[in-house]
Design an enzyme around this catalytic site. Sequence first.
Site, PDB file in Angstrom:
ATOM      1  N   GLU A 173      44.898  47.164  46.700  1.00 36.01           N
ATOM      2  CA  GLU A 173      43.432  47.054  46.663  1.00 36.01           C
ATOM      3  C   GLU A 173      42.877  47.561  45.333  1.00 36.01           C
ATOM      4  O   GLU A 173      41.906  47.034  44.818  1.00 36.01           O
ATOM      5  CB  GLU A 173      42.797  47.843  47.817  1.00 36.01           C
ATOM      6  CG  GLU A 173      43.111  47.289  49.194  1.00 36.01           C
ATOM      7  CD  GLU A 173      42.537  45.901  49.425  1.00 36.01           C
ATOM      8  OE1 GLU A 173      43.079  44.943  48.826  1.00 36.01           O
ATOM      9  OE2 GLU A 173      41.582  45.760  50.189  1.00 36.01           O
ATOM     10  N   THR A 199      34.768  41.351  43.852  1.00 38.75           N
ATOM     11  CA  THR A 199      34.550  42.647  44.500  1.00 38.75           C
ATOM     12  C   THR A 199      34.134  43.683  43.469  1.00 38.75           C
ATOM     13  O   THR A 199      33.231  44.480  43.696  1.00 38.75           O
ATOM     14  CB  THR A 199      35.840  43.109  45.210  1.00 38.75           C
ATOM     15  OG1 THR A 199      36.246  42.086  46.102  1.00 38.75           O
ATOM     16  CG2 THR A 199      35.607  44.381  45.996  1.00 38.75           C
TER      17      THR A 199
END
Length: 306
Positions: A128, A181
């Site tokens: 991530e 993101t």
Amino acid sequence: MEKIKVFCPATIANISCGFDVLGVALDAVGDEMVVRKVDKKGISITKVVGQELPLETEKNVAGVAGLEFLKASDYSGGFEIEIYKKIKPGSGIGSSAASSTGAVWGMNHLLGNPFSKTELVTFAMEGERLASDVAHADNVAPALFGDFTLVRSYTPLDIVPIKAPSELYATVIHPQIEIKTSDSRKILKTTLSMETAIKQWGNVGGLIAGLLQNDYELIGRSLEDHIVEPIRSILIPGFDIVKNASLQAGALGAGISGSGPSIFAFSKGLEIAQKVAIAMAEVYDKIGIEYDVHVSKINQQGIKIL
Ligand code: ADP
């Protein structure tokens, strides 16, 4: 066992009030991966099917998470990974988390499960970090544990699994626009008022209580976000119209899925969730933006062997 094929579920993170701490796994959408034990040390991504993604180990989240796993393990060999990508990257339903968790879960299984799920979360969080610059756990935790998860604390990592009520369904629409993101994080404020914080933690507590008590009305009332949604929703065309259409169609509540652009709604029962899907789709049909829409039961198991 030398080889394993797994289903890696899509996930909704944040769930309105729980920025970076709440997430839930879905049943109807997910990637497939094949993980194979090999003598050669290290991780090789041998195939990515369905999307254009890097094969270099250090540039693919599955490779990065896998290397973290190997660093912590005393296993002397390596692994080959094939990714069959069904979740579009950048969709906001945990595309990167599916790959990171699928890799480490498969590797762990092939070695006889030396690591706990919470340890696997720490490895997958490094994937991530590659995808979004932040090692958040709110997608990888539900992908590994299934159902809803609360990240009660990041240091030390403390993950609390929460069972979903049996009739809870999610509808997710992904308008085909791209929001990175990392970009959608940059626009967020880094401070907030006490008044806002009070509203937000009231909703987090309400949502958890609603899930545990099977109180669908309370779940709906608690799907409020006073911090992130007012800012991020500006990046999503038609957000307010889609949200209102979902509520009109009977949804308990709706919000941004992860960092967007996907929008999710929760409903009681499949029939309402399907009506919500039609209502959401009509909005983007009118605006003229292409979309994918999914209706899904909550995934109680997380990653599973196929
Ligand atoms: P999502 O919220 O759907 O996970 P992100 O924007 O967080 O989307 O992550 C997607 C980013 O991660 C893209 O820049 C993509 O190129 C990168 N990436 C690297 N490896 C993978 C992978 N195996 N699966 C998905 N995305 C990957």
